[in-house]
Design a protein around this motif. Structure first.
Motif, PDB file in Angstrom:
ATOM      1  N   VAL A  11       0.753  -1.396   0.053  1.00  5.38           N
ATOM      2  CA  VAL A  11      -0.003  -0.078   0.212  1.00  5.38           C
ATOM      3  C   VAL A  11       0.907   1.314  -0.003  1.00  5.38           C
ATOM      4  O   VAL A  11       0.844   2.150  -0.934  1.00  5.38           O
ATOM      5  N   VAL A  12       1.737   1.295   0.804  1.00  3.89           N
ATOM      6  CA  VAL A  12       2.645   2.617   1.043  1.00  3.89           C
ATOM      7  C   VAL A  12       3.524   2.409  -0.206  1.00  3.89           C
ATOM      8  O   VAL A  12       3.949   3.708  -0.721  1.00  3.89           O
ATOM      9  N   GLY A  13       3.758   1.528  -0.652  1.00  4.81           N
ATOM     10  CA  GLY A  13       5.095   1.637  -1.692  1.00  4.81           C
ATOM     11  C   GLY A  13       4.249   1.961  -3.123  1.00  4.81           C
ATOM     12  O   GLY A  13       5.096   2.768  -3.782  1.00  4.81           O
ATOM     13  N   GLN A  14       2.894   1.738  -3.210  1.00  2.00           N
ATOM     14  CA  GLN A  14       2.410   2.163  -4.269  1.00  2.00           C
ATOM     15  C   GLN A  14       2.180   3.562  -4.146  1.00  2.00           C
ATOM     16  O   GLN A  14       2.107   4.317  -5.355  1.00  2.00           O
ATOM     17  N   LYS A  15       1.668   4.087  -3.319  1.00  2.00           N
ATOM     18  CA  LYS A  15       1.299   5.340  -2.820  1.00  2.00           C
ATOM     19  C   LYS A  15       2.563   6.246  -3.116  1.00  2.00           C
ATOM     20  O   LYS A  15       2.473   7.206  -3.645  1.00  2.00           O
ATOM     21  N   LEU A  16       3.666   5.755  -2.682  1.00  6.36           N
ATOM     22  CA  LEU A  16       4.641   6.474  -2.788  1.00  6.36           C
ATOM     23  C   LEU A  16       5.204   6.598  -4.340  1.00  6.36           C
ATOM     24  O   LEU A  16       5.718   7.809  -4.613  1.00  6.36           O
ATOM     25  N   ALA A  17       5.329   5.526  -4.790  1.00  4.53           N
ATOM     26  CA  ALA A  17       5.627   5.351  -6.502  1.00  4.53           C
ATOM     27  C   ALA A  17       4.498   6.308  -7.161  1.00  4.53           C
ATOM     28  O   ALA A  17       5.153   7.225  -7.921  1.00  4.53           O
ATOM     29  N   GLN A  18       3.511   6.400  -6.848  1.00  3.18           N
ATOM     30  CA  GLN A  18       2.578   7.427  -7.433  1.00  3.18           C
ATOM     31  C   GLN A  18       2.711   8.860  -7.165  1.00  3.18           C
ATOM     32  O   GLN A  18       2.789   9.876  -8.104  1.00  3.18           O
ATOM     33  N   SER A  19       3.332   9.151  -5.905  1.00  3.41           N
ATOM     34  CA  SER A  19       3.551  10.504  -5.536  1.00  3.41           C
ATOM     35  C   SER A  19       4.770  10.857  -6.385  1.00  3.41           C
ATOM     36  O   SER A  19       5.045  11.960  -6.587  1.00  3.41           O
ATOM     37  N   LEU A  20       6.034   9.948  -6.204  1.00  5.81           N
ATOM     38  CA  LEU A  20       7.191  10.224  -7.005  1.00  5.81           C
ATOM     39  C   LEU A  20       6.824  10.302  -8.603  1.00  5.81           C
ATOM     40  O   LEU A  20       7.526  11.348  -9.145  1.00  5.81           O
ATOM     41  N   ALA A  21       6.008   9.740  -9.105  1.00  4.85           N
ATOM     42  CA  ALA A  21       5.707   9.904 -10.390  1.00  4.85           C
ATOM     43  C   ALA A  21       5.047  11.283 -10.678  1.00  4.85           C
ATOM     44  O   ALA A  21       5.274  11.988 -11.838  1.00  4.85           O
ATOM     45  N   ALA A  22       4.022  11.953 -10.014  1.00  2.00           N
ATOM     46  CA  ALA A  22       3.440  13.045  -9.882  1.00  2.00           C
ATOM     47  C   ALA A  22       4.531  14.070  -9.780  1.00  2.00           C
ATOM     48  O   ALA A  22       4.376  15.083 -10.474  1.00  2.00           O
ATOM     49  N   GLU A  23       5.308  14.096  -8.877  1.00  2.00           N
ATOM     50  CA  GLU A  23       6.375  15.092  -8.641  1.00  2.00           C
ATOM     51  C   GLU A  23       7.444  15.118  -9.582  1.00  2.00           C
ATOM     52  O   GLU A  23       8.121  16.322 -10.134  1.00  2.00           O
ATOM     53  N   ALA A  47       4.068   7.203 -15.440  1.00  2.00           N
ATOM     54  CA  ALA A  47       4.941   8.609 -15.194  1.00  2.00           C
ATOM     55  C   ALA A  47       5.611   9.027 -16.352  1.00  2.00           C
ATOM     56  O   ALA A  47       5.529   8.229 -17.388  1.00  2.00           O
ATOM     57  N   SER A  48       6.185  10.187 -16.569  1.00  2.00           N
ATOM     58  CA  SER A  48       6.911  10.867 -17.335  1.00  2.00           C
ATOM     59  C   SER A  48       8.143  10.209 -17.687  1.00  2.00           C
ATOM     60  O   SER A  48       8.867  10.555 -18.890  1.00  2.00           O
TER      61      SER A  48
END
Length: 321
Positions: A11-23, A47-48
């Protein structure tokens, strides 16, 4: 900036990945690659920059060596087996939670590249006959195998950082609630399920009394703090790389009152109160009067209210009807 999340399927790993992708940036540099590693192939995020999945069993040093490479700049070590599982299966807990951490650190030492390493420890390192309040410099006195294994990881992070093998930082996570998905084997799992399931229209069982106190943080705020954790400079951390991640203490009845304040009293009626001695024995050894002055001074934050935790779940994770 090449980033590796070990435990990237959780859960945390996926949310962290999404946050890094957005940033798109970390430590002042553009992210050029993100690898999500887990025991099974983790889901990818959009992600970009390139995002890849890798299988990694941290109990196996060879498996760890395949995912940590010379160009890995930042490692998030989130992988672990949870409290009740580690208590039931001592060998698995030692292999994954303790020796798994050792294998990651040894791989970094062998490479000689000194990557930033963010390690998630736990408030399970506190317990027993030690005085309140607790915090960054409290003596670890875990009352479970899981807490003991995390405490060993903290000591290793400090020593490998002192030697220059990693640029480590370890954070004692509060219980993360409200976690999405299905219940796991964590002894603290009911602290999400008694809210998550009723919010989803399902019944749930609470195994402790309404006045049971605990220390909490939302998944959203946890991820924000983990991003900030990687951005910290080594000079700001000093000789002790371990600190408490901020959280807030609430009783079970306060959690339910917060849910009721946000969505009405319908979900609370779906909670059943049934004592579970095995769970209570584990969680009763945990501490809750916890303070996080160092992390707060460095910009990490707790939730303002548990009503916010409920709102975050509804906004981020509640399944569509």
């Amino acid at each position: 900036m090449n980033i590796l999340i070990i435990g990237g399927g959780g859960v945390v790993g996926q949310k962290l990945a999404q946050s890094l992708a957005a940033e798109g940036r970390l430590r002042g540099r553009p992210i050029t690659r993100l690898t999500l590693a887990d025991i099974n192939d983790p889901p990818l995020v959009d992600a970009s920059f390139p995002v890849s999945a890798a299988r990694c069993d941290i109990a196996d040093a060879q498996s760890v060596a395949q995912v940590i490479t010379e160009d890995t700049d930042v490692i998030y070590l989130l992988a672990a087996i949870v409290s009740a599982h580690a208590e039931e299966d001592f060998d698995a807990g030692m292999a994954i939670n303790m020796f798994g951490t050792y294998h990651v650190l040894e791989r970094c030492r062998a490479l000689g590249t000194t990557p930033v390493l963010v390690f998630t420890s736990s408030i399970a390192i506190y317990g027993g006959d030690i005085p309140d309040p607790l915090g960054d410099h409290s003596y670890p006195n875990p009352q479970t195998s899981y807490g003991g294994q995390k405490a060993v990881g903290e000591i290793l992070i400090n020593d490998y950082s002192r030697k220059g093998f990693v640029d480590g930082r370890a954070f004692r996570l509060p219980t993360i609630s409200i976690r999405p998905g299905k219940p796991n084997r964590a002894a603290s799992g009911f602290m999400s399920s008694i809210l998550r399931e009723p919010l989803n229209g399902q019944t749930a069982v609470c195994p402790v009394e309404p006045d049971f106190l605990h220390y909490y943080l939302s998944p959203r705020r946890c991820v924000e703090n983990l991003v900030k954790a990687a951005n910290l400079d080594a000079a700001d951390l000093g000789g002790n790389r371990v600190m408490q991640m901020p959280g807030r203490t609430w009783s079970i009845s306060q959690l339910i009152d917060a849910m009721t304040a946000v969505v009405g009293d319908g979900p609370a009626k779906l909670i059943k109160w049934e004592a579970q001695p095995d769970i209570k024995r584990i969680v009763s050894g945990w501490k809750w009067d916890i303070h996080a002055e160092r992390a707060e001074a460095l910009g990490l934050k707790s939730d303002e209210s548990f009503e916010d935790n409920v709102r975050y779940y509804l906004e981020d994770d509640k399944p569509a009807v």
